[in-house]
Design a protein around this motif. Structure first.
Motif, PDB file in Angstrom:
ATOM      1  N   ALA A   1       0.830  -1.209   0.000  1.00 16.88           N
ATOM      2  CA  ALA A   1       0.000   0.000   0.000  1.00 16.88           C
ATOM      3  C   ALA A   1       0.864   1.258   0.000  1.00 16.88           C
ATOM      4  CB  ALA A   1      -0.923   0.002   1.216  1.00 16.88           C
ATOM      5  N   THR A   2       1.954   1.229   0.763  1.00 21.34           N
ATOM      6  CA  THR A   2       2.849   2.391   0.830  1.00 21.34           C
ATOM      7  C   THR A   2       3.474   2.685  -0.525  1.00 21.34           C
ATOM      8  OG1 THR A   2       3.336   1.927   3.156  1.00 21.34           O
ATOM      9  CG2 THR A   2       4.876   3.360   1.981  1.00 21.34           C
ATOM     10  N   GLY A   3       3.723   1.637  -1.309  1.00 20.40           N
ATOM     11  CA  GLY A   3       4.294   1.836  -2.645  1.00 20.40           C
ATOM     12  C   GLY A   3       3.438   2.761  -3.493  1.00 20.40           C
ATOM     13  N   GLY A   4       2.120   2.692  -3.296  1.00 20.77           N
ATOM     14  CA  GLY A   4       1.209   3.533  -4.077  1.00 20.77           C
ATOM     15  C   GLY A   4       1.269   5.000  -3.721  1.00 20.77           C
ATOM     16  N   THR A   5       2.001   5.347  -2.657  1.00 19.05           N
ATOM     17  CA  THR A   5       2.139   6.756  -2.273  1.00 19.05           C
ATOM     18  C   THR A   5       3.426   7.367  -2.806  1.00 19.05           C
ATOM     19  OG1 THR A   5       3.336   6.322  -0.190  1.00 19.05           O
ATOM     20  CG2 THR A   5       0.921   6.215  -0.141  1.00 19.05           C
ATOM     21  N   LEU A   6       4.280   6.544  -3.394  1.00 18.73           N
ATOM     22  CA  LEU A   6       5.569   7.018  -3.903  1.00 18.73           C
ATOM     23  C   LEU A   6       5.505   7.266  -5.401  1.00 18.73           C
ATOM     24  CD1 LEU A   6       7.959   4.606  -1.981  1.00 18.73           C
ATOM     25  CD2 LEU A   6       7.153   6.861  -1.302  1.00 18.73           C
ATOM     26  N   SER A   7       6.456   8.020  -5.871  1.00 21.64           N
ATOM     27  CA  SER A   7       6.498   8.330  -7.300  1.00 21.64           C
ATOM     28  C   SER A   7       7.944   8.450  -7.753  1.00 21.64           C
ATOM     29  CB  SER A   7       5.758   9.635  -7.589  1.00 21.64           C
ATOM     30  OG  SER A   7       5.949  10.029  -8.933  1.00 21.64           O
ATOM     31  N   PHE A   8       8.288   7.724  -8.806  1.00 24.78           N
ATOM     32  CA  PHE A   8       9.625   7.841  -9.374  1.00 24.78           C
ATOM     33  C   PHE A   8       9.866   9.250  -9.892  1.00 24.78           C
ATOM     34  CE2 PHE A   8       8.675   3.247 -10.080  1.00 24.78           C
ATOM     35  CZ  PHE A   8       9.640   2.740  -9.236  1.00 24.78           C
ATOM     36  N   ALA A   9       8.801   9.931 -10.238  1.00 22.17           N
ATOM     37  CA  ALA A   9       8.917  11.298 -10.758  1.00 22.17           C
ATOM     38  C   ALA A   9       9.452  12.248  -9.697  1.00 22.17           C
ATOM     39  CB  ALA A   9       7.550  11.785 -11.242  1.00 22.17           C
ATOM     40  N   ALA A  10       9.337  11.862  -8.427  1.00 18.35           N
ATOM     41  CA  ALA A  10       9.831  12.729  -7.356  1.00 18.35           C
ATOM     42  C   ALA A  10      11.325  12.973  -7.486  1.00 18.35           C
ATOM     43  CB  ALA A  10       9.523  12.113  -5.999  1.00 18.35           C
TER      44      ALA A  10
ATOM     45  N   VAL B   1       5.513  -2.042  -8.409  1.00 20.13           N
ATOM     46  CA  VAL B   1       4.392  -1.882  -9.338  1.00 20.13           C
ATOM     47  C   VAL B   1       3.481  -0.744  -8.892  1.00 20.13           C
ATOM     48  CG1 VAL B   1       2.267  -2.949 -10.195  1.00 20.13           C
ATOM     49  CG2 VAL B   1       4.403  -4.246 -10.197  1.00 20.13           C
ATOM     50  N   MET B   2       3.167  -0.714  -7.607  1.00 20.78           N
ATOM     51  CA  MET B   2       2.304   0.338  -7.086  1.00 20.78           C
ATOM     52  C   MET B   2       2.943   1.714  -7.249  1.00 20.78           C
ATOM     53  SD  MET B   2      -0.597  -0.884  -5.893  1.00 20.78           S
ATOM     54  CE  MET B   2      -1.220   0.102  -4.540  1.00 20.78           C
ATOM     55  N   ALA B   3       4.249   1.803  -6.996  1.00 20.25           N
ATOM     56  CA  ALA B   3       4.952   3.076  -7.180  1.00 20.25           C
ATOM     57  C   ALA B   3       4.922   3.489  -8.650  1.00 20.25           C
ATOM     58  CB  ALA B   3       6.395   2.958  -6.688  1.00 20.25           C
ATOM     59  N   GLY B   4       5.075   2.499  -9.540  1.00 18.09           N
ATOM     60  CA  GLY B   4       5.005   2.799 -10.972  1.00 18.09           C
ATOM     61  C   GLY B   4       3.637   3.297 -11.384  1.00 18.09           C
ATOM     62  N   LEU B   5       2.593   2.671 -10.873  1.00 14.98           N
ATOM     63  CA  LEU B   5       1.228   3.110 -11.193  1.00 14.98           C
ATOM     64  C   LEU B   5       0.988   4.544 -10.723  1.00 14.98           C
ATOM     65  CD1 LEU B   5      -0.797  -0.115 -10.258  1.00 14.98           C
ATOM     66  CD2 LEU B   5      -0.366   0.780 -12.555  1.00 14.98           C
ATOM     67  N   ASN B   6       1.500   4.854  -9.530  1.00 18.27           N
ATOM     68  CA  ASN B   6       1.333   6.219  -9.024  1.00 18.27           C
ATOM     69  C   ASN B   6       2.134   7.218  -9.846  1.00 18.27           C
ATOM     70  OD1 ASN B   6       0.384   8.206  -7.170  1.00 18.27           O
ATOM     71  ND2 ASN B   6       2.349   8.136  -6.117  1.00 18.27           N
ATOM     72  N   THR B   7       3.313   6.790 -10.306  1.00 15.22           N
ATOM     73  CA  THR B   7       4.149   7.663 -11.135  1.00 15.22           C
ATOM     74  C   THR B   7       3.414   8.084 -12.402  1.00 15.22           C
ATOM     75  OG1 THR B   7       6.178   6.628 -10.304  1.00 15.22           O
ATOM     76  CG2 THR B   7       6.338   7.827 -12.395  1.00 15.22           C
ATOM     77  N   PHE B   8       2.666   7.163 -12.979  1.00 17.90           N
ATOM     78  CA  PHE B   8       1.947   7.450 -14.236  1.00 17.90           C
ATOM     79  C   PHE B   8       0.527   7.962 -13.993  1.00 17.90           C
ATOM     80  CE2 PHE B   8       5.251   4.470 -15.667  1.00 17.90           C
ATOM     81  CZ  PHE B   8       5.775   5.204 -16.722  1.00 17.90           C
ATOM     82  N   GLY B   9       0.250   8.360 -12.749  1.00 19.34           N
ATOM     83  CA  GLY B   9      -1.013   9.012 -12.448  1.00 19.34           C
ATOM     84  C   GLY B   9      -2.212   8.095 -12.355  1.00 19.34           C
ATOM     85  N   PHE B  10      -1.985   6.806 -12.099  1.00 17.55           N
ATOM     86  CA  PHE B  10      -3.090   5.856 -12.023  1.00 17.55           C
ATOM     87  C   PHE B  10      -3.981   6.150 -10.817  1.00 17.55           C
ATOM     88  CE2 PHE B  10      -5.058   1.806 -10.854  1.00 17.55           C
ATOM     89  CZ  PHE B  10      -5.579   1.394 -12.075  1.00 17.55           C
ATOM     90  N   PHE B  11      -3.363   6.645  -9.733  1.00 21.24           N
ATOM     91  CA  PHE B  11      -4.121   6.934  -8.518  1.00 21.24           C
ATOM     92  C   PHE B  11      -4.395   8.431  -8.414  1.00 21.24           C
ATOM     93  CE2 PHE B  11      -1.303   3.294  -7.187  1.00 21.24           C
ATOM     94  CZ  PHE B  11      -2.290   2.328  -7.284  1.00 21.24           C
ATOM     95  N   SER B  12      -5.598   8.776  -7.990  1.00 21.49           N
ATOM     96  CA  SER B  12      -5.933  10.176  -7.753  1.00 21.49           C
ATOM     97  C   SER B  12      -5.269  10.635  -6.456  1.00 21.49           C
ATOM     98  CB  SER B  12      -7.447  10.345  -7.635  1.00 21.49           C
ATOM     99  OG  SER B  12      -7.931   9.643  -6.493  1.00 21.49           O
ATOM    100  N   ASP B  13      -5.302  11.934  -6.180  1.00 16.47           N
ATOM    101  CA  ASP B  13      -4.742  12.446  -4.934  1.00 16.47           C
ATOM    102  C   ASP B  13      -5.440  11.816  -3.731  1.00 16.47           C
ATOM    103  OD1 ASP B  13      -3.025  14.036  -6.348  1.00 16.47           O
ATOM    104  OD2 ASP B  13      -4.225  15.861  -6.165  1.00 16.47           O
ATOM    105  N   ALA B  14      -6.757  11.673  -3.848  1.00 13.77           N
ATOM    106  CA  ALA B  14      -7.517  11.044  -2.773  1.00 13.77           C
ATOM    107  C   ALA B  14      -7.116   9.584  -2.607  1.00 13.77           C
ATOM    108  CB  ALA B  14      -9.015  11.148  -3.051  1.00 13.77           C
ATOM    109  N   GLY B  15      -6.860   8.913  -3.738  1.00 15.51           N
ATOM    110  CA  GLY B  15      -6.452   7.519  -3.694  1.00 15.51           C
ATOM    111  C   GLY B  15      -5.097   7.343  -3.031  1.00 15.51           C
ATOM    112  N   VAL B  16      -4.181   8.261  -3.338  1.00 17.67           N
ATOM    113  CA  VAL B  16      -2.850   8.212  -2.727  1.00 17.67           C
ATOM    114  C   VAL B  16      -2.944   8.406  -1.221  1.00 17.67           C
ATOM    115  CG1 VAL B  16      -0.614   9.390  -2.565  1.00 17.67           C
ATOM    116  CG2 VAL B  16      -1.642   8.952  -4.810  1.00 17.67           C
TER     117      VAL B  16
END
Length: 355
Positions: free
Chosen positions: A84-93, A279-294
């Protein structure tokens, strides 16, 4: 037989429910702390660990089935929390505002693990505990400890000792750094570099930043958290590095099957939760999750970590902490001090680069 099986089942269920309840209440307490003290004094996961430790030491004994339930929480909830924490990270950071701190972050990673392993060996701390202290100090406190513990197969006592060491000095840093940095006359960017690289837990960085915002009268300042996000992203690469190291050791020690290549050993030893974390971090990087989702994933991760550490706490006796935990705490202090000195020195010597 059926009655006995039912008792066994309910003993395990009771343990899981109790760990979840403790985790939920511990995380909810952070809002109360924020209202009372204007900061999070102790994070939910660490509080859950302390509460369950107290209960463990108050109870005369617990059943085998109850222990099975706490073990389930400490392992499974830990994995899910990491994912779950992976979905809050972003390689773009890494390409964002915190990229300028990357040289210091990488240096601190090498410094923390080197100091923790060398000093830990010298004072008689187990290698696993040293790795956890090093990772918790240089990356992101409890999240790094939770992630690395699954890779290196650390004992629950080693996790608890490392968490205690990290929490103690993290709290000291979160309270003191805003005032110390202002006394030194550092700029906001220098504060961002020091706080973002030398305070462990994200909530502690947020608390220190909030204090600094009030002190300088800039409620929109987010520099420290930007730096911390880049630092937290490094957990992915640190986890991969330790996976490779453990795979190499397995092959060298003959724990791998004869004829296995290094790649085959990695495939066998690589924790799947790390793959899903990436995988979750990658999905967040490409905007798969909304701000609320993150935000939701971040909260879910904290609740899962808290429930998992509640499970860990039910197996820790205070007598073990005082007899075996003082050296890990000393190691945490030494490692924390080295990283702090490096961050302050960098901020002072490269003030022109930082701005």
């Amino acid at each position: 037989m059926n009655e006995k099986t039912g008792i066994m089942k309910w003993g395990k269920v009771l343990a899981i429910v109790l760990c979840v309840v403790i985790g939920v209440l511990a995380n909810m307490s952070t809002d109360l702390q924020a209202r009372l003290f204007h900061r999070t004094v102790i994070g939910g996961p660490m509080l859950a660990l302390l509460v369950s430790m107290i209960l463990c030491n108050l109870l005369p004994t617990v059943s085998k089935e109850f222990k099975e339930g706490t073990t389930y929480c400490s392992k499974q909830f830990l994995n899910w929390g990491i994912i779950a924490t992976g979905g809050t990270l972003s390689f773009a950071a890494i390409l964002g505002t915190g990229v300028r701190a990357l040289p210091l972050i990488l240096f601190n990673i090498l410094l923390a693990f080197t100091v923790a392993l060398l000093v830990g060996k010298k004072i008689g701390v187990t290698e696993n505990t040293s790795i956890l202290v090093g990772g918790g100090t240089c990356i992101c406190g409890g999240t790094a400890i939770a992630t690395l513990s699954r890779i290196i197969k650390a004992k629950e006592s080693e996790i608890a000792f490392a968490m205690a060491a990290i929490f103690l000095f993290d709290t000291l840093a979160a309270f003191s750094y805003p005032y110390l940095i202002q006394a030194l006359g550092f700029t906001p960017n220098q504060f961002a570099f020091v706080a973002g690289t030398a305070i462990n837990d994200t909530s502690s960085v947020a608390g220190a930043q909030a204090t600094y915002q009030a002190m300088v009268g800039d409620p929109d300042f987010q520099g420290a958290l930007n730096v911390k996000l880049v630092r937290t992203t490094m957990l992915i690469f640190v986890a991969l590095a330790w996976t490779l190291i453990m795979a190499s050791r397995a092959k060298k020690n003959g724990e791998a099957a004869e004829g296995d290549t290094a790649l085959a050993v990695v495939k066998k030893t690589f924790p799947m939760f790390i793959l899903w974390f990436v995988v979750m971090a990658g999905l967040n990087t490409f905007g798969f999750f909304s701000d609320a989702g993150v935000k939701l994933l971040g909260k879910l991760g904290k609740y899962l970590f808290a429930a998992a550490l509640a499970g860990v706490g039910f197996k820790i006796k205070f007598k073990d902490v005082f007899s075996k935990g003082l050296k890990p705490i000393a190691l945490g202090g030494i490692t924390w001090l080295c990283v702090a000195v490096a961050s302050y020195a960098f901020a002072f010597l490269f003030a022109g680069y930082i701005g």
